[in-house]
Design a protein around this motif. Structure first.
Motif, mmCIF file in Angstrom:
data_model
loop_
_atom_site.group_PDB
_atom_site.id
_atom_site.type_symbol
_atom_site.label_atom_id
_atom_site.label_comp_id
_atom_site.label_asym_id
_atom_site.label_seq_id
_atom_site.Cartn_x
_atom_site.Cartn_y
_atom_site.Cartn_z
ATOM 1 N N GLN A 1 62.602 79.790 -24.227
ATOM 2 C CA GLN A 1 61.954 80.840 -24.995
ATOM 3 C C GLN A 1 62.973 81.371 -26.010
ATOM 4 O O GLN A 1 64.103 81.703 -25.643
ATOM 5 C CB GLN A 1 61.492 81.985 -24.094
ATOM 6 N N THR B 1 58.403 87.497 -21.923
ATOM 7 C CA THR B 1 57.351 86.541 -21.583
ATOM 8 C C THR B 1 56.805 85.810 -22.802
ATOM 9 O O THR B 1 55.889 84.997 -22.682
ATOM 10 C CB THR B 1 56.185 87.265 -20.874
ATOM 11 N N SER B 2 57.374 86.092 -23.976
ATOM 12 C CA SER B 2 56.881 85.487 -25.213
ATOM 13 C C SER B 2 58.003 84.752 -25.925
ATOM 14 O O SER B 2 59.152 84.783 -25.493
ATOM 15 C CB SER B 2 56.299 86.564 -26.144
ATOM 16 N N PHE C 1 63.311 83.685 -19.522
ATOM 17 C CA PHE C 1 62.737 82.366 -19.301
ATOM 18 C C PHE C 1 63.444 81.291 -20.132
ATOM 19 O O PHE C 1 63.974 81.564 -21.220
ATOM 20 C CB PHE C 1 61.240 82.392 -19.641
#
Length: 374
Positions: free
Chosen positions: A132, A145-146, A129
């Motif tokens: 990020q 995702t983090s 992403f």
């Protein structure tokens, strides 16, 4: 990476903050990109390794990857990163090295240490992403995702802005900004404009010793000095300075290396490594005073008389390459020893020998560099 270091990491039988094991090359380009970004943003402030061909689920045994359909070399890996939208257009630098472990080919993706952290994308690539910031804590990568914890993100930004550097590391950084050094009226002291506690001081040295590379100049007379890098009044390091061609061109004196065969049988050569502070000092004087001027001729002749290596590791590899073949090697080109005009009391035999050694080493250096690209 050295073979011994790789073997030591395998023998640990666990992963860590700057190394990761893979049984085979990545099937997923998303996973490959994510792993590289995490390693580029490692918190150990060093090169990181993705070691491919070691099965951690089978007692960390080596698995031959020579026929792996997803295998990539350095060029393919660089091309893979080239079109990814990294912030500022700055991408991690990577290369692939191959080792034989227990008769099995093992690849290592070396993710080179950089001050350009944090590395992150500005456009999404599959499951990676944008904006990020991924890193690696002990043996664990930040999930795609983090984003990394704020204290780790702060560390990576501090690294980029050199806020974690020691005074000598900051000196190296400031030397690359040669336009912002202010020269005092006596020309022997300079300070960095935005951080005047960083000072370069030159003091004349009365010694008159010759080195072989001096004779490649129009005026070979030696003019030695001492270069001091100072932080406030603390001398961080001292180097020998040399004014070449009758004082027209000034630089730091190159380092010397000896290849020894036995107590009375050795060869010696002069060199710089581009990853060293000495080379930064050399570049600083050239770029701030002589680049594009008539004195650049003296600079060119100086550089033609010594060997230049990218890193200290490359220097060591060259010495291992040269030692067994140097004595039997005959030059394939015709080389002319520069005219050696010495004051009374000096003999030119030693300097002629130095030039003969250099000519052989320079040819072997060309062959060595060529072998690296094969």
């Amino acid at each position: 990476m050295h073979y011994r270091e790789l073997q030591e990491l395998i023998n640990l039988k666990h992963e860590g903050g700057y190394w990761d094991f893979k049984r085979e090359w990545h099937h997923s380009k998303t996973d490959l990109l994510h792993d590289i970004i995490c390693m580029a943003n490692n918190l150990e402030n060093r090169d990181a390794y993705i070691i491919i061909g070691v099965d951690e689920d089978n007692d960390f045994l080596a698995c031959d990857i020579s026929n792996d359909a997803n295998r990539r070399n350095t060029q393919k890996l660089t091309d893979f990163l080239k079109d990814k939208k990294f912030a500022g257009g700055i991408r991690p630098l990577v290369h692939v090295e191959t080792f034989m472990i227990d008769n099995a080919s093992v690849d290592v993706i070396v993710v080179e240490n950089s001050k350009n952290t944090p590395f992150f994308l500005t456009e999404k690539y599959d499951g990676v992403f944008p904006h990020q910031i991924y890193t690696r804590v002990q043996e664990t990568n930040t999930p795609t995702t983090s984003s990394a914890d704020i204290n780790h993100i702060e560390y990576l930004w501090k690294k980029r802005f050199h806020l974690l550097d020691s005074p000598i590391e900051k000196f190296s950084f400031y030397l690359s900004d040669c336009k912002n050094w202010i020269e005092m009226p006596n020309e022997y002291v300079q300070y960095y404009k935005t951080n005047p506690e960083y000072v370069i001081e030159i003091e004349n040295d009365d010694r008159d010793g010759y080195e072989y590379y001096l004779f490649n100049q129009t005026d070979p007379r030696p003019h030695w000095s001492t270069i001091r890098l100072k932080y406030y009044n603390t001398v961080l390091i001292e180097y020998s300075g040399i004014a070449l061609d009758g004082g027209r061109y000034f630089s730091i004196a190159p380092r010397k290396k000896i290849i020894s065969y036995n107590r009375n049988d050795f060869i010696c050569f002069c060199y710089f490594t581009k990853d060293s502070l000495e080379y930064r000092v050399h570049e600083f004087y050239y770029r701030s005073k002589y680049e594009g001027s008539d004195e650049s001729i003296a600079h060119r002749r100086f550089m033609e008389s010594i060997l230049i290596f990218e890193t200290g590791n490359q220097l060591n590899e060259f010495m291992r390459y040269v030692k067994p073949i140097f004595k039997e090697y005959s030059c394939t080109k015709r080389h002319l020893v520069p005219h050696i005009n010495l004051p009374s009391g000096y003999k030119d035999d030693a300097f002629q020998k130095d030039w003969t050694v250099f000519f052989k080493l320079s040819e072997l250096y060309e062959q060595f560099i060529s072998s690296l690209s094969d």
